[in-house]
Design an enzyme around this catalytic site. Structure first.
Site, PDB file in Angstrom:
ATOM      1  N   ILE A  62      74.650  33.115  64.476  1.00  0.00           N
ATOM      2  CA  ILE A  62      75.229  32.875  63.153  1.00  0.00           C
ATOM      3  C   ILE A  62      76.043  34.077  62.693  1.00  0.00           C
ATOM      4  CG2 ILE A  62      74.614  32.568  60.714  1.00  0.00           C
ATOM      5  CD1 ILE A  62      72.402  30.637  61.729  1.00  0.00           C
ATOM      6  N   LEU A  63      75.558  35.268  62.996  1.00  0.00           N
ATOM      7  CA  LEU A  63      76.343  36.468  62.686  1.00  0.00           C
ATOM      8  C   LEU A  63      77.695  36.435  63.398  1.00  0.00           C
ATOM      9  CD1 LEU A  63      76.730  39.518  61.743  1.00  0.00           C
ATOM     10  CD2 LEU A  63      75.758  40.094  63.971  1.00  0.00           C
ATOM     11  N   SER A  65      79.377  33.928  64.491  1.00  0.00           N
ATOM     12  CA  SER A  65      80.249  32.899  63.919  1.00  0.00           C
ATOM     13  C   SER A  65      80.812  33.341  62.573  1.00  0.00           C
ATOM     14  CB  SER A  65      79.490  31.577  63.776  1.00  0.00           C
ATOM     15  OG  SER A  65      78.561  31.622  62.717  1.00  0.00           O
ATOM     16  N   GLU A  66      79.975  33.924  61.727  1.00  0.00           N
ATOM     17  CA  GLU A  66      80.439  34.315  60.393  1.00  0.00           C
ATOM     18  C   GLU A  66      81.500  35.411  60.452  1.00  0.00           C
ATOM     19  OE1 GLU A  66      80.094  32.844  57.602  1.00  0.00           O
ATOM     20  OE2 GLU A  66      78.793  31.342  58.501  1.00  0.00           O
ATOM     21  N   ILE A  67      81.321  36.362  61.352  1.00  0.00           N
ATOM     22  CA  ILE A  67      82.342  37.406  61.494  1.00  0.00           C
ATOM     23  C   ILE A  67      83.639  36.799  62.034  1.00  0.00           C
ATOM     24  CG2 ILE A  67      82.964  39.547  62.687  1.00  0.00           C
ATOM     25  CD1 ILE A  67      80.876  40.105  60.670  1.00  0.00           C
TER      26      ILE A  67
END
Length: 297
Positions: A62-63, A65-67
């Site tokens: 998730i990190l 993807s968010e970045i």
DNA sequence: ATCCCGGCCT
DNA sequence: AGGCCCGGAT
């Protein structure tokens, strides 16, 4: 656009209206909150997007993807995301990978400093947090490349914490739904509404739904975000330093080392412009100079 | 030309 | 508060 949605999205039938009492304070009644939630979830049930990073609870995934999604369209991220997490499967893997390898994988995504940030984040998570990404927004924002929006999104999506945040799709939804005839709307005005309408029983699903609705609004209408006080036009790409920096990193990612004259020849830009960008990139930790030749750091 | 599930620096 | 950082799709 029409697509099936993940199994977890079907749990929404029996969500509670836990935000209702607090909602009455600032101009929005609990029934208005409920109606708004119904509308957003109704659209989501029909048209919710089934994105790769929505299928996982893995904080590392998730990190990443968010970045990647910071100022970068979903379609461009999809292909890069899956390959990236396959090649670098966890924090320690990314932490020990040379920056040049990470930057090579990053090619095409843009805003390359995000690759440096991801590597630094991975190193700190490995060394200081035993490979476990912290869940608190206050901790997450202390990492490079993670601001309030990204920290809140990670906290909500990976840890189911009912954080309150705004990004471009969310902003568009609230401007459209609650500020129809207003211009110069600040995020400070929007934020209380985000808080009051938040489905605290399932923030992850709620924000997915909100964002998907915002995407639809943009496709269907003009961009309401032009009425945001924070809206600003992007400076031209052609002839910018961004373009030069991109060209330099692309050239260095595709070769072991390249000299400044070789780049000047290839890029067809002024020597001054090339030199200043090389110096800046070196200062930021992207590249290194060894015996008149440049390489990725 | 415009935008993208923003962050950071000044 | 305003400018800059990337690149591709529309």
């Amino acid at each position: 656009m029409k697509r099936g949605y993940a199994a977890h999205t079907q749990k929404q039938e029996n969500r509670s209206s836990g935000t209702a009492p607090a909602a009455q304070k600032k101009g929005i009644t609990s029934s208005e909150v409920q109606k708004f939630q119904e509308m957003i979830y109704c659209y989501y049930r029909e048209h919710g997007r089934n994105l790769p990073w929505r299928m996982t609870q893995n904080p590392y995934h998730i990190l990443i993807s968010e970045i990647m999604l910071q100022q970068t369209q979903v379609q461009r991220v999809i292909g890069k995301y899956e390959r990236f997490i396959k090649i670098f499967p966890d924090f320690s893997s990314l932490a020990r990978t040379p920056l040049r390898t990470v930057l090579s994988e990053w090619q095409g995504l843009g805003y390359n400093r995000r690759a440096i940030a991801l590597k630094k984040i991975s190193q700190r998570v490995t060394e200081e947090f035993h490979g476990n990404l912290p869940s608190a927004v206050e901790t997450l924002i202390t990492f490079p490349g993670i601001g309030k929006a990204t920290a809140s999104a990670i906290s909500a999506f990976a840890f189911h914490i009912p954080t309150v945040f705004i990004e471009t799709n969310i902003r568009r939804v609230f401007i459209h739904s609650f500020f129809r005839d207003k211009t110069n709307i600040t995020d400070a005005e929007i934020l209380p509404l985000v808080e009051k309408t938040l489905d605290t029983s399932n923030p992850r699903q709620w924000y997915y739904a909100l964002m998907d609705y915002g995407v639809m609004l943009k496709q269907k209408y003009e961009n309401f975000n032009k009425r945001s006080a924070h809206y600003q036009k992007q400076s031209p790409f052609q002839g910018s330093n961004r373009q030069v920096r991109g060209m330099i990193l692309k050239a260095l990612a595709g070769a072991s080392s390249v000299s400044e004259p070789e780049m000047a020849q290839k890029f067809q830009i002024s020597k001054e412009k090339l030199t200043s960008n090389l110096i800046q990139l070196e200062k930021e930790g992207f590249i290194k100079k060894k015996r008149k030749k440049f390489t990725l750091a």
